[in-house]
Design a protein around this motif. Sequence first.
Motif, short mmCIF file in Angstrom:
data_model
loop_
_atom_site.label_atom_id
_atom_site.label_comp_id
_atom_site.label_asym_id
_atom_site.label_seq_id
_atom_site.Cartn_x
_atom_site.Cartn_y
_atom_site.Cartn_z
N ASP A 178 1.31 -1.24 0.11
CA ASP A 178 -0.37 0.09 -0.24
C ASP A 178 1.19 1.09 0.01
O ASP A 178 0.36 2.06 -0.44
N GLU A 179 1.92 1.18 1.06
CA GLU A 179 3.06 2.34 0.78
C GLU A 179 3.93 2.66 -0.67
O GLU A 179 4.30 3.19 -0.53
N GLY A 180 3.44 1.44 -1.92
CA GLY A 180 4.67 1.77 -2.85
C GLY A 180 5.68 1.21 -2.61
O GLY A 180 6.45 1.98 -3.14
N CYS A 181 5.79 0.18 -1.83
CA CYS A 181 7.49 0.13 -1.58
C CYS A 181 8.06 -0.43 -3.10
O CYS A 181 7.61 -1.93 -3.12
N GLN A 182 9.32 -0.48 -3.59
CA GLN A 182 9.50 -1.27 -4.33
C GLN A 182 10.11 -1.84 -4.95
O GLN A 182 10.90 -2.13 -3.64
N GLU A 183 9.90 -3.06 -5.57
CA GLU A 183 10.93 -4.17 -5.25
C GLU A 183 11.41 -4.37 -6.63
O GLU A 183 11.05 -4.20 -7.52
N ARG A 184 12.71 -4.52 -6.36
CA ARG A 184 13.72 -4.96 -7.52
C ARG A 184 14.60 -6.48 -7.82
O ARG A 184 14.64 -7.19 -6.98
N CYS A 185 14.58 -7.23 -8.31
CA CYS A 185 14.97 -8.10 -9.03
C CYS A 185 16.36 -8.55 -8.68
O CYS A 185 17.01 -6.91 -8.45
N VAL A 186 17.24 -9.17 -8.60
CA VAL A 186 18.66 -9.38 -7.87
C VAL A 186 19.29 -8.73 -9.39
O VAL A 186 20.72 -7.62 -8.50
N GLN A 187 19.85 -8.56 -10.42
CA GLN A 187 19.94 -8.31 -11.05
C GLN A 187 20.31 -6.96 -10.98
O GLN A 187 21.36 -5.91 -11.56
N GLU A 188 19.50 -5.61 -10.79
CA GLU A 188 18.87 -4.42 -10.37
C GLU A 188 19.65 -3.81 -9.16
O GLU A 188 20.17 -2.80 -8.85
N TRP A 189 20.18 -5.31 -8.44
CA TRP A 189 20.70 -4.63 -6.44
C TRP A 189 21.78 -4.84 -7.08
O TRP A 189 23.16 -4.37 -6.13
N ILE A 190 22.70 -5.97 -7.94
CA ILE A 190 24.43 -6.11 -8.18
C ILE A 190 24.73 -6.42 -9.20
O ILE A 190 23.92 -8.37 -9.34
N PRO A 191 25.39 -6.53 -10.14
CA PRO A 191 25.87 -7.42 -11.47
C PRO A 191 26.56 -8.76 -11.46
O PRO A 191 27.09 -8.55 -9.85
N PRO A 192 26.65 -9.29 -11.87
CA PRO A 192 27.15 -11.00 -11.35
C PRO A 192 28.96 -10.19 -11.48
O PRO A 192 29.22 -10.98 -10.65
N CYS A 193 29.26 -8.62 -12.04
CA CYS A 193 30.69 -8.96 -11.90
C CYS A 193 31.33 -8.28 -10.29
O CYS A 193 32.58 -8.36 -9.87
N ALA A 194 30.29 -7.91 -9.44
CA ALA A 194 30.63 -6.74 -8.85
C ALA A 194 30.63 -8.24 -6.93
O ALA A 194 30.10 -8.74 -7.41
N ARG A 195 31.25 -7.67 -6.25
CA ARG A 195 31.76 -8.62 -5.14
C ARG A 195 31.28 -7.79 -4.15
O ARG A 195 30.61 -7.09 -3.72
N LEU A 196 30.23 -9.24 -3.47
CA LEU A 196 29.14 -8.60 -2.69
C LEU A 196 29.42 -8.94 -0.92
O LEU A 196 30.42 -10.01 -1.23
N VAL A 197 30.07 -8.13 -0.74
CA VAL A 197 30.59 -8.22 0.70
C VAL A 197 29.31 -8.38 1.71
O VAL A 197 28.65 -7.18 2.00
N ILE A 198 29.51 -8.84 2.87
CA ILE A 198 28.38 -9.49 3.96
C ILE A 198 29.28 -8.77 5.24
O ILE A 198 30.37 -9.69 5.43
N VAL A 199 28.34 -8.12 6.35
CA VAL A 199 29.21 -7.89 7.09
C VAL A 199 27.87 -7.82 8.57
O VAL A 199 26.78 -6.77 8.96
N ALA A 200 28.52 -9.35 8.72
CA ALA A 200 27.24 -9.38 9.98
C ALA A 200 28.30 -9.98 11.61
O ALA A 200 29.17 -9.98 11.76
N PRO A 201 27.06 -8.32 12.52
CA PRO A 201 27.25 -8.81 13.55
C PRO A 201 28.22 -10.28 14.84
O PRO A 201 28.55 -10.48 15.48
N HIS A 202 27.04 -10.84 14.29
CA HIS A 202 27.23 -12.58 14.83
C HIS A 202 26.87 -13.75 13.81
O HIS A 202 25.97 -13.01 12.90
#
Length: 253
Positions: A26-50
């Motif tokens: 209802d608030e219009g929160c946009q959804e995107r597929c993974v390719q719009e978040w990160i291209p295959p060539c980019a490194r994904l770095v996760i920084v997890a507190p625990h």
Amino acid sequence: MSFVERPTLSQDEATGEHVWRRWLADEGCQERCVQEWIPPCARLVIVAPHPDDEILACGGLISAHAAQGGRVLSVAVTDGEDSHGESSPFNREELAEIRRSEQVLGLRRLGLSDPEVLALALRDGCVRPQSDVLLDRLMSLLQPGDVVVSTWENDGHPDHDTTGYMVNLASAATGCRFLAAPVWMWHWATPADVRVPWRRLRGMSLTPEDVSRKQAGLAAHQSQLVSRNFSLGAALDDAIVKRAAWPTEYYFV
Ligand SMILES: [Zn+2]
């Protein structure tokens, strides 16, 4: 997750998935597929507190990026050695070892055959007094073009908040894109909660395969899913386990 936590609602009071998803739509929160978040060539770095936060925050994104052949680095800020409090059957060293093993197994189940994990081994529950160390390490490892995910800086757990704040700083200074994932926010907030910057929230659609791998990855964290002793239940309650099955992950941008 660590022993210290700050939910303001009980598990029964926490807002359910159907309420959240209807309200976000209802608030219009946009959804995107993974390719719009990160291209295959980019490194994904996760920084997890625990250990387990990488799954709860972005297990679906890790799965999707692994499936598109992308590189993933998981940074373990702490080993989560305080998750069971003082009356644990394990000492801190034993619990740290258990949780490190669970983290690697969980990442394998997300599709990473040989997970790249960098353990910083900061003291669980005490990230804030060690925030200078965390910032220094992040500044030396982040590279321009990385897509970086961590917990949101107002998530409601001191380690999550400090980690999110420092990762945001380091990402901005090194030219990385930062996505801040709410983990505990879903537990204490309610729709339209004025403490939450809803306009910055975006969704990432997950495939059924990503959801399935995320659930398998979370199941690797057995130490967090069973009662810790006679007086403490599981660290991860039913509500947070159910959230790991949502078909969308959300990030503040
Ligand atoms: Zn945590």
